[in-house]
Motif scaffolding. Structure first.
Motif, PDB file in Angstrom:
ATOM      1  N   THR A 137       5.876  99.933  60.074  1.00 48.76           N
ATOM      2  CA  THR A 137       5.758 100.419  58.940  1.00 48.76           C
ATOM      3  C   THR A 137       6.203 101.874  58.657  1.00 48.76           C
ATOM      4  OG1 THR A 137       3.629 101.232  59.014  1.00 48.76           O
ATOM      5  CG2 THR A 137       3.817  98.825  58.130  1.00 48.76           C
ATOM      6  N   GLN A 168       2.836  95.178  53.997  1.00 52.60           N
ATOM      7  CA  GLN A 168       2.844  95.868  53.083  1.00 52.60           C
ATOM      8  C   GLN A 168       3.353  97.304  53.650  1.00 52.60           C
ATOM      9  OE1 GLN A 168      -0.414  95.832  50.640  1.00 52.60           O
ATOM     10  NE2 GLN A 168      -0.951  98.011  50.761  1.00 52.60           N
ATOM     11  N   GLU A 213       5.334  95.210  42.575  1.00 54.19           N
ATOM     12  CA  GLU A 213       3.943  94.733  42.483  1.00 54.19           C
ATOM     13  C   GLU A 213       3.750  93.315  42.866  1.00 54.19           C
ATOM     14  OE1 GLU A 213       2.742  95.997  38.452  1.00 54.19           O
ATOM     15  OE2 GLU A 213       3.042  98.357  39.088  1.00 54.19           O
ATOM     16  N   PRO A 239       2.785  90.017  44.303  1.00 55.12           N
ATOM     17  CA  PRO A 239       2.188  89.707  45.647  1.00 55.12           C
ATOM     18  C   PRO A 239       2.696  88.561  46.398  1.00 55.12           C
ATOM     19  CG  PRO A 239       0.838  88.410  43.629  1.00 55.12           C
ATOM     20  CD  PRO A 239       2.157  89.340  43.254  1.00 55.12           C
ATOM     21  N   ASP A 240       3.813  87.843  45.777  1.00 48.35           N
ATOM     22  CA  ASP A 240       4.410  86.862  46.449  1.00 48.35           C
ATOM     23  C   ASP A 240       5.748  86.470  45.882  1.00 48.35           C
ATOM     24  OD1 ASP A 240       3.973  84.892  44.530  1.00 48.35           O
ATOM     25  OD2 ASP A 240       1.926  84.850  45.401  1.00 48.35           O
ATOM     26  N   SER A 247       8.351  90.618  51.355  1.00 45.73           N
ATOM     27  CA  SER A 247       8.304  89.107  51.633  1.00 45.73           C
ATOM     28  C   SER A 247       9.611  88.521  51.822  1.00 45.73           C
ATOM     29  CB  SER A 247       7.779  88.498  50.207  1.00 45.73           C
ATOM     30  OG  SER A 247       8.738  88.482  49.203  1.00 45.73           O
ATOM     31  N   PRO A 251       2.550 101.060  46.935  1.00 45.33           N
ATOM     32  CA  PRO A 251       2.698  99.965  48.030  1.00 45.33           C
ATOM     33  C   PRO A 251       3.982  98.946  47.360  1.00 45.33           C
ATOM     34  CG  PRO A 251       0.290  99.276  46.857  1.00 45.33           C
ATOM     35  CD  PRO A 251       1.240 100.836  46.253  1.00 45.33           C
ATOM     36  N   LEU A 268       5.067  95.145  48.752  1.00 36.25           N
ATOM     37  CA  LEU A 268       4.707  93.965  49.744  1.00 36.25           C
ATOM     38  C   LEU A 268       6.183  93.268  49.983  1.00 36.25           C
ATOM     39  CD1 LEU A 268       2.296  92.730  51.056  1.00 36.25           C
ATOM     40  CD2 LEU A 268       2.485  90.922  49.075  1.00 36.25           C
ATOM     41  N   ARG A 305       3.136  86.302  57.465  1.00 36.65           N
ATOM     42  CA  ARG A 305       2.219  87.456  56.900  1.00 36.65           C
ATOM     43  C   ARG A 305       3.405  88.285  56.253  1.00 36.65           C
ATOM     44  NH1 ARG A 305      -1.180  91.397  60.210  1.00 36.65           N
ATOM     45  NH2 ARG A 305       0.406  90.443  61.937  1.00 36.65           N
ATOM     46  N   PRO A 306       3.272  88.544  55.092  1.00 40.36           N
ATOM     47  CA  PRO A 306       4.042  89.618  54.315  1.00 40.36           C
ATOM     48  C   PRO A 306       3.665  90.946  54.789  1.00 40.36           C
ATOM     49  CG  PRO A 306       3.437  87.976  52.672  1.00 40.36           C
ATOM     50  CD  PRO A 306       2.969  87.608  53.982  1.00 40.36           C
ATOM     51  N   ARG A 362       6.450  95.012  63.125  1.00 37.47           N
ATOM     52  CA  ARG A 362       5.572  95.392  61.988  1.00 37.47           C
ATOM     53  C   ARG A 362       5.294  97.073  62.142  1.00 37.47           C
ATOM     54  NH1 ARG A 362       3.796  90.994  59.438  1.00 37.47           N
ATOM     55  NH2 ARG A 362       2.135  92.138  58.102  1.00 37.47           N
ATOM     56  N   GLU A 419       3.869 101.360  52.456  1.00 37.09           N
ATOM     57  CA  GLU A 419       3.658 102.477  51.484  1.00 37.09           C
ATOM     58  C   GLU A 419       4.733 103.467  51.171  1.00 37.09           C
ATOM     59  OE1 GLU A 419       0.711 102.593  50.018  1.00 37.09           O
ATOM     60  OE2 GLU A 419      -0.022 101.036  51.452  1.00 37.09           O
TER      61      GLU A 419
END
Length: 641
Positions: free
Chosen positions: A330, A286, A147, A149-150, A297, A293, A295, A283-284, A328, A288
C-alpha cells in the motif's frame, strides 16, 4: 353616416399603429440578425510572456440549436511571430469530448506551426465556453470512485450522478440534440465564415478526430489539410475494450523486453495484470490517501490502468504498481491512489451529452459496447437522456444526426494519420488509412501514447512540416530517434527528494540544492582550477615552483570526488530527459549505486582536512571543506539513508 366616418378613422388609426409595430419588430429582427455571431473581447488567459499576450485575440462565437438553445463558444487566435503571406490558419480541435484548449494557448512561446496563425475553440459545454453544466459532476464521480465498497456499487453511484446531471440539463432546456459531432462541424463552419477564413488546416486530437472526419465528409473544400492525431475509432473499427486492453498489454510487454532489467523484474505484462486483477477479485485493497480511503477493486484497477496509459509519468510506474497490487504494498500504491482522485479537467456533462448524441455511431448489435466500457457510461444512461440505443431498441435514435467517415473516392484533401504504438484507444490505423485513400499518410510512432504530437521536438516539427507543405510531406528520419517510455524497475518513494530534484526542471532550485551546487563549484575552483592555473602561470613566467605532494594528492582527491558527483549529475539528467516518474516519487533507481560512493567520499575529506590543517595548506583545506559540505547537504536532502 357619422358613425361610419368614426369607424373608418378609428380603423385607419389602428392599422397605422399595427403597421408601425410590425415595422419596429422587423427592424429589431433585422438588427438582431445583422449582429455578427463572433465578438472579440479582452483576453483573461494565463500567458508565458507579454510578447505572447500581444499575439493573442480572444472572442466568443454565439451559436444556436434548432430548438433555440444558445451557447457562447470561447475562441482564441494566436498570430504567428513571422506570418507567411497566404498561409492558411491552423484550427485546433481538442479531445474529450468535454476537453478544452483555449486556456492553454498562451502558455507556449513557440508557434504551433511557424508562419501560420493558430485558432482554438472550446466546443459546446467545454472549457471556457458557456453555459457549463453540472459543476459538481466531476466531484460526484470522484466521490463514487473513492467511497464505493465494490464494483456494483461503483457503477450504481456513477449512474446516479450522471442521471442527476441529465435532469439538471433537461430542466435548463438542454438535451443531446444540442450537442454532437454534426452540431460541432456546423459551429466550425460558422466560425470560419465569421472570421473571413477561406480555408484552414485542421489539427485534431482524440475526440477531435471524430469532428475532423465529419468535417472532411461534409465540407472538404474548407480544408487545406487534416491531421488526425490518435484517432477515436469509427464504429466499424470498434472492438471490445477488454480486447483492446489485452492487445495494449502485449505492446507494453514488447517495450519491457527492450529495456534492460525490466523483463527479469516483472515478467509478462499480461500475467502481471491478471495477477493483480485476481488478487483484487479475492480481496479488494484499501489505500489511504490525503482525501480519505480508496478501496481498489478490479473495475477500478482497469480504469486506473486506462488512465495511466495516457501519460508517460504514470505509465513508467505502471508495472511497478501492478506488482505492488499483487504484493499488497500500500505504501508504493498511495501516490497512484492520490493521482486517481485528482479532479479532472474534462467537462463530463458535455462529454456525456456529446457521446449520447452520437450514440448510434457506437452501438452495434451482437458486439461489445465500447462506449460504455471505455468512456464509463453505464448501460442505459443515454436511453434515460432521451436517446434510443439504436439496433438494440429497434428504432432510430431520434432526430440527432450521426457523424460519418468520408467515402474513400471523395477524399482529395491531404490527411496525416498519427498512430501511437502504446495508445490504448488506437484502432487499426492501417485499415483507416487505406479507407481514407491515397491522399492519406500513416505515420506510426511505436513509443507514442494517446496524443502523438508531444514533447519530442521531432514530432512537433513533423506536424509543422506537414502543415507547411502537405502535398510534399514525407516522414522525417528523426522518428527513429524518438525516445520510448522508460519503465521504472525499482524505486524508493521519497517526497522530499522528489521535490528537490523536480525543482531542477523549473529553474528554481531549493536553497539546499543551490547550496550543494555552489559547494561543489567552490571545491573545484580551490582544489583543481586554481592550482592548475597557478602552475601554468609559474611555468610561463619561467619561475618553476616545487611540487607540493600534499596539495597534489588533495587536488587529485577533489577531482576524483567531483567525477563521482558528475556521474550522478549525468544520471539525473538522463532521468529528466526520459520524462519518467522517477523524479515524481523520489530518487531515480539508476542513482542507487552512487549513494554509497558519495557517502564514502566523506572519509578522505576528513583525513585530508586533518592533514592539510597540520601542513597549513589553507586553500586545499577550504576545497576539502567545501567538498565535505556538499556531502552533508546531500544528506540534508535525504539523498542518503
Amino acid at each position: 353616416m357619422i358613425r361610419l366616418m368614426f369607424l373608418t378613422v378609428l380603423t385607419g388609426l389602428l392599422l397605422s399603429v399595427a403597421a408601425g409595430a410590425v415595422a419596429e419588430v422587423d427592424a429589431a429582427t433585422t438588427a438582431k440578425e445583422s449582429k455578427p455571431a463572433y465578438q472579440a473581447q479582452p483576453c483573461d488567459l494565463p500567458v508565458a510572456s507579454t510578447a505572447v499576450a500581444a499575439r493573442l485575440q480572444c472572442g466568443t462565437l454565439k451559436v444556436q440549436s434548432p430548438d433555440g438553445s444558445q451557447f457562447q463558444l470561447a475562441v482564441v487566435r494566436k498570430a504567428a511571430t513571422e506570418p507567411k503571406a497566404g498561409a492558411a490558419p491552423v484550427l485546433f480541435l481538442h479531445g474529450g469530448p468535454g476537453g478544452e484548449m483555449t486556456r492553454f494557448i498562451g502558455l507556449s512561446e513557440s508557434d504551433f506551426s511557424p508562419g501560420h496563425e493558430l485558432i482554438a475553440i472550446d466546443m459546446r459545454g467545454s472549457g471556457r465556453s458557456k453555459p457549463l453544466f453540472c459543476p459538481q459532476l466531476a466531484a460526484e464521480l470522484t466521490k463514487a470512485l473513492a467511497e464505493s465498497p465494490d464494483d456494483n456499487s461503483f457503477v450504481q453511484q456513477r449512474r446516479a450522478a450522471l442521471l442527476q446531471c441529465q435532469q439538471q440539463m433537461l430542466a435548463q432546456g438542454y438535451s443531446p440534440q444540442d450537442f454532437g459531432t454534426v452540431q460541432t462541424v456546423q459551429d466550425l463552419e460558422l466560425l470560419r465564415e465569421q472570421l473571413n477564413v477561406d480555408k484552414w488546416h485542421l489539427y485534431s486530437e482524440s475526440y477531435g478526430t471524430v469532428v475532423a472526419l465529419q468535417y472532411l465528409a461534409v465540407a472538404p473544400k474548407a480544408l487545406v489539410s487534416v491531421t488526425l492525431d490518435s484517432v477515436y475509432p469509427p464504429d466499424e473499427l470498434l472492438t471490445s475494450f477488454k480486447l483492446q486492453q489485452d492487445q495494449w498489454l502485449r505492446q507494453l510487454d514488447q517495450l519491457c523486453q527492450q529495456q534492460r532489467g525490466c523483463a527479469s523484474r516483472f515478467g509478462a505484462m499480461s500475467e502481471l495484470f491478471n495477477r493483480a486483477i485476481s488478487e483484487l477479485t479475492q480481496r479488494p485493497l484499501q489505500l489511504e490517501t490525503s482525501a480519505g480511503p480508496l478501496l481498489l477493486s478490479p473495475d477500478k484497477l482497469r480504469l486506473a490502468v486506462m488512465a495511466a496509459a495516457t501519460a508517460e509519468q504514470p505509465l513508467s510506474l505502471l508495472p511497478l504498481w501492478l506488482q505492488a497490487v499483487s504484493q499488497r504494498n500500500t505504501a508504493l500504491l498511495k501516490p497512484w491512489a492520490e493521482a486517481m482522485l485528482q479532479p479532472s479537467t474534462i467537462q463530463f456533462a458535455a462529454a456525456m451529452a456529446t457521446e449520447c448524441a452520437d450514440r448510434q455511431r457506437y452501438y452495434q448489435q451482437g458486439r461489445a459496447d465500447s462506449l460504455e466500457q471505455s468512456f464509463g457510461l453505464p448501460e442505459g444512461v443515454c436511453a434515460s437522456f432521451g436517446v434510443a440505443t439504436g439496433a438494440a431498441a429497434g428504432v432510430e435514435a431520434g432526430p440527432v444526426q450521426v457523424p460519418q467517415v468520408p467515402e474513400t473516392a471523395k477524399v482529395r484533401t491531404p490527411v496525416l494519420l498519427l498512430a501511437g504504438g502504446l495508445d490504448l484507444f488506437q484502432p487499426d490505423s492501417l485499415v483507416l488509412s487505406q479507407w481514407l485513400g491515397p491522399h492519406s499518410q500513416l505515420v506510426a510512432v511505436p513509443g507514442a501514447l494517446h496524443g502523438v504530437r508531444g514533447a519530442a521536438p521531432c514530432l512537433r516539427k513533423m506536424v509543422g512540416d506537414f502543415i507547411r507543405a502537405p502535398e510534399r510531406f514525407g516522414p522525417p528520419g528523426c522518428l527513429a530517434e524518438v525516445a520510448k517510455p522508460y519503465l521504472v524497475t525499482a524505486l524508493e518513494p521519497n517526497p522530499t527528494v522528489a521535490t528537490a530534484l523536480a525543482s531542477l526542471q523549473q529553474a528554481q532550485p531549493s536553497a539546499l540544492l543551490l547550496a550543494l551546487v555552489l559547494s561543489l563549484l567552490l571545491s573545484a575552483l580551490l582544489g583543481v582550477i586554481w592550482p592548475v592555473f597557478a602552475v601554468l602561470w609559474f611555468w610561463l613566467s619561467g619561475r618553476p615552483q616545487p611540487v607540493c605532494r600534499i596539495g597534489l594528492l588533495s587536488g587529485a582527491s577533489v577531482l576524483l570526488s567531483l567525477a563521482v558527483w558528475g556521474a550522478l549529475g549525468m544520471t539525473l539528467w538522463q532521468t529528466l530527459a526520459r520524462r519518467s516518474a522517477e523524479l515524481w516519487l523520489g530518487l531515480p533507481p539508476d542513482s542507487q549505486p552512487w549513494r554509497l560512493v558519495i557517502a564514502l567520499t566523506l572519509l578522505p575529506v576528513l583525513v585530508f582536512c586533518w592533514w592539510l590543517a597540520r601542513q597549513q595548506h589553507w586553500r586545499q583545506l577550504l576545497a576539502q571543506l567545501a567538498l565535505g559540505a556538499a556531502v552533508l547537504l546531500a544528506v540534508a536532502l535525504q539523498l542518503l539513508p
